[in-house]
Design a protein around this motif. Structure first.
Motif, PDB file in Angstrom:
ATOM      1  N   GLY A   3       1.618   5.133   2.112  1.00 37.87           N
ATOM      2  CA  GLY A   3       1.502   3.689   2.243  1.00 37.87           C
ATOM      3  C   GLY A   3       1.117   2.970   0.969  1.00 37.87           C
ATOM      4  O   GLY A   3       0.926   1.759   0.968  1.00 37.87           O
ATOM      5  N   VAL A   4       1.010   3.691  -0.157  1.00 42.92           N
ATOM      6  CA  VAL A   4       0.618   3.072  -1.428  1.00 42.92           C
ATOM      7  C   VAL A   4       1.871   2.612  -2.160  1.00 42.92           C
ATOM      8  O   VAL A   4       2.779   3.401  -2.417  1.00 42.92           O
ATOM      9  CB  VAL A   4      -0.181   4.063  -2.303  1.00 42.92           C
ATOM     10  CG1 VAL A   4      -0.480   3.443  -3.659  1.00 42.92           C
ATOM     11  CG2 VAL A   4      -1.469   4.457  -1.606  1.00 42.92           C
ATOM     12  N   ALA A   5       1.935   1.333  -2.515  1.00 38.81           N
ATOM     13  CA  ALA A   5       3.101   0.778  -3.193  1.00 38.81           C
ATOM     14  C   ALA A   5       2.879   0.618  -4.685  1.00 38.81           C
ATOM     15  O   ALA A   5       3.836   0.514  -5.453  1.00 38.81           O
ATOM     16  CB  ALA A   5       3.467  -0.570  -2.583  1.00 38.81           C
ATOM     17  N   GLU A   6       1.624   0.592  -5.129  1.00 39.63           N
ATOM     18  CA  GLU A   6       1.311   0.408  -6.537  1.00 39.63           C
ATOM     19  C   GLU A   6      -0.046   1.022  -6.836  1.00 39.63           C
ATOM     20  O   GLU A   6      -0.829   1.307  -5.922  1.00 39.63           O
ATOM     21  CB  GLU A   6       1.321  -1.076  -6.914  1.00 39.63           C
ATOM     22  CG  GLU A   6       0.321  -1.901  -6.128  1.00 39.63           C
ATOM     23  CD  GLU A   6       0.444  -3.394  -6.385  1.00 39.63           C
ATOM     24  OE1 GLU A   6       1.495  -3.814  -6.900  1.00 39.63           O
ATOM     25  OE2 GLU A   6      -0.508  -4.124  -6.070  1.00 39.63           O
ATOM     26  N   ALA A   7      -0.308   1.243  -8.115  1.00 44.21           N
ATOM     27  CA  ALA A   7      -1.579   1.826  -8.532  1.00 44.21           C
ATOM     28  C   ALA A   7      -1.992   1.207  -9.851  1.00 44.21           C
ATOM     29  O   ALA A   7      -1.155   0.717 -10.621  1.00 44.21           O
ATOM     30  CB  ALA A   7      -1.460   3.342  -8.664  1.00 44.21           C
ATOM     31  N   GLU A   8      -3.286   1.222 -10.124  1.00 45.43           N
ATOM     32  CA  GLU A   8      -3.814   0.669 -11.369  1.00 45.43           C
ATOM     33  C   GLU A   8      -3.986   1.792 -12.386  1.00 45.43           C
ATOM     34  O   GLU A   8      -4.580   2.833 -12.090  1.00 45.43           O
ATOM     35  CB  GLU A   8      -5.159  -0.003 -11.129  1.00 45.43           C
ATOM     36  CG  GLU A   8      -5.769  -0.592 -12.389  1.00 45.43           C
ATOM     37  CD  GLU A   8      -7.164  -1.155 -12.160  1.00 45.43           C
ATOM     38  OE1 GLU A   8      -7.778  -1.598 -13.147  1.00 45.43           O
ATOM     39  OE2 GLU A   8      -7.625  -1.151 -11.004  1.00 45.43           O
TER      40      GLU A   8
END
Length: 442
Positions: free
Chosen positions: A14-19
């Motif tokens: 469910g993760v679409a982006e990360a820092e």
């Protein structure tokens, strides 16, 4: 030789982006397969990105603090063979190029260091310029100036300049000189005073006008956002009460001595506090809840999932002891130790860092006398532990030394009345002051 583009992989369901929080490599580095290239963060969980191939780093596609979409290119490498960009896939564009053909020819013929682009490979920031030495020679007809001197180095100046400096309270060691070998003239002293130099009178103290900009990224940004959310949306009420933990400390010492040499961990105060909270929550279950203020719904939980605010090298994290109501004193201690170690080493999973229904915050010996804890949104209560101190207490006939500790606890005043908060803290106080009551009925 070919090029291999590495894209940000799927780092969680469910993760679409990360820092992007850390680069472990720079342009020009040679890396081998499985070398860690970078670290990204999602929801307080840090994930390392390894290289799938051997090669040389040609390009880095993001800066620290950037949010990167899953599947976006983040690294380009020069590899043996064709790489993975030979079938119509476009390579990321270099971030800097020469402005004119003449510059291109110079770049091609100059040594590697001279061929470096004028912007950084990590996002276009100006490249660092060499730091000048203690003195700079004449260049283009402009006379150079010397930097302030090292400790013990005697400045060069005429007696007249020295007298003026003494009268003005100026330490000549801090005055840059523009004369030969850094000699200080009257004009140098005038310029130094005009800049508003502070008189040091030989103390060696120097004014600093340094301003450093530190980008708020990674865990620190997550903490900042969570704290702002909690203080913006929750009207806090903080209730402070002192607790006599003399009997509790005697019991704790006795239990630790009894179990010395076994595989059981050494008990701290926290397992006792957790057991007391479980007993108190059984009588006031509405404090073990999350408040969804957007939906106008309070979700009251049967399971007591206690978050333990823990300070790590990266910042504050909250590992969660799940179903504390089903753990005895020793089991609570084991789980606390396990989660604390995982948090400090950075190996705690997303599941271990989420799902709390009420939180304990403690600074140990640094806990101070009173604190005003910030509620772990969207919970409705947090129990704050202050440091333990021996204080003289009146027993009706005389002052006697007692081990005392304050509980500073905050509550969401939208859903928890002051009376209920006081009853809850007083119940915990009673259990801790008479610790045998913690185990009655278990």
């Amino acid at each position: 030789m070919g090029e291999h583009v590495i894209r940000l992989p799927d780092v969680g369901e469910g993760v679409a982006e990360a820092e992007l929080v850390e680069w472990h490599v720079k342009v020009g580095d040679m890396v081998r397969e499985d070398t860690v290239l970078a670290a990204v963060m999602t929801d307080k969980a840090t994930v390392e990105i390894p290289s799938p191939v051997d090669g040389e780093i040609l390009w880095l596609g993001a800066e620290i603090g950037d949010t990167v979409a899953i599947g976006s290119p983040i690294v380009r490498l020069k590899v043996a063979g064709e790489g993975n960009t030979g079938h119509g896939e476009a390579s990321p564009e270099p971030q800097a190029a020469p402005e004119a053909s003449g510059q291109e020819e110079k770049a091609a013929s100059a040594p590697d260091k001279a061929a470096m682009p004028s912007v950084s490979e990590r996002g276009g920031e100006p490249a660092a310029t060499p730091t000048p030495g203690p003195t700079t020679a004449r260049q283009g007809g402009v006379r150079g100036v010397s930097a302030p001197r090292r400790e013990g180095e005697k400045p060069l100046a005429s007696p007249a300049v020295r007298l003026r400096a003494k009268e003005a309270g100026v330490d000549l060691r801090q005055v840059p000189g523009s004369g030969p070998a850094g000699r200080i003239g009257h004009e140098d002293l005038d310029a130094f005073i005009a800049r508003g130099a502070q008189a040091t009178r030989g103390s060696g103290l120097v004014r600093s006008d340094k301003v450093e900009e530190i980008k708020v990224v990674g865990l620190r940004r997550k903490i900042a956002e969570k704290m702002q959310l909690a203080k913006t949306r929750i009207p806090h009420i903080t209730y402070v009460e002192e607790v006599d933990v003399t009997a509790l400390e005697e019991l704790r010492a006795g239990l630790n001595k009894q179990k010395a040499g076994s595989d059981r961990p050494k008990l701290t105060l926290l397992p006792f506090l957790m057991r007391a909270m479980v007993r108190a929550i059984a009588e006031q279950p509405h404090l073990n809840a999350l408040y969804d203020d957007d939906a106008g719904v309070i979700r009251q939980y049967g399971g007591v999932h206690i978050g333990i605010a823990a300070q790590t090298a990266s910042g504050l994290v909250v590992p969660v002891v799940k179903h504390a109501e089903a753990l005895d004193l020793w089991e609570s201690g084991v789980e606390l130790n396990r989660l604390a170690e995982a948090a400090k080493s950075g190996t705690a999973t997303r599941e271990e860092l989420s799902g709390s229904t009420i939180t304990i915050t403690s600074l140990g010996a640094m806990g101070g006398v009173v604190t005003t804890p910030v509620i772990n949104y969207p919970e409705v209560a947090i129990i704050g532990v202050n440091k333990m101190m021996v204080r003289p207490m009146w027993d009706g006939a005389q002052f006697v030394p007692r081990k005392m500790m304050n509980l500073s606890s905050s509550f969401d005043h939208r859903v928890i009345d002051g009376w209920d908060a006081a009853v809850f803290v007083q119940r915990i106080k009673g259990l801790l002051e008479t610790p045998a009551m913690i185990f009655v009925g278990e």
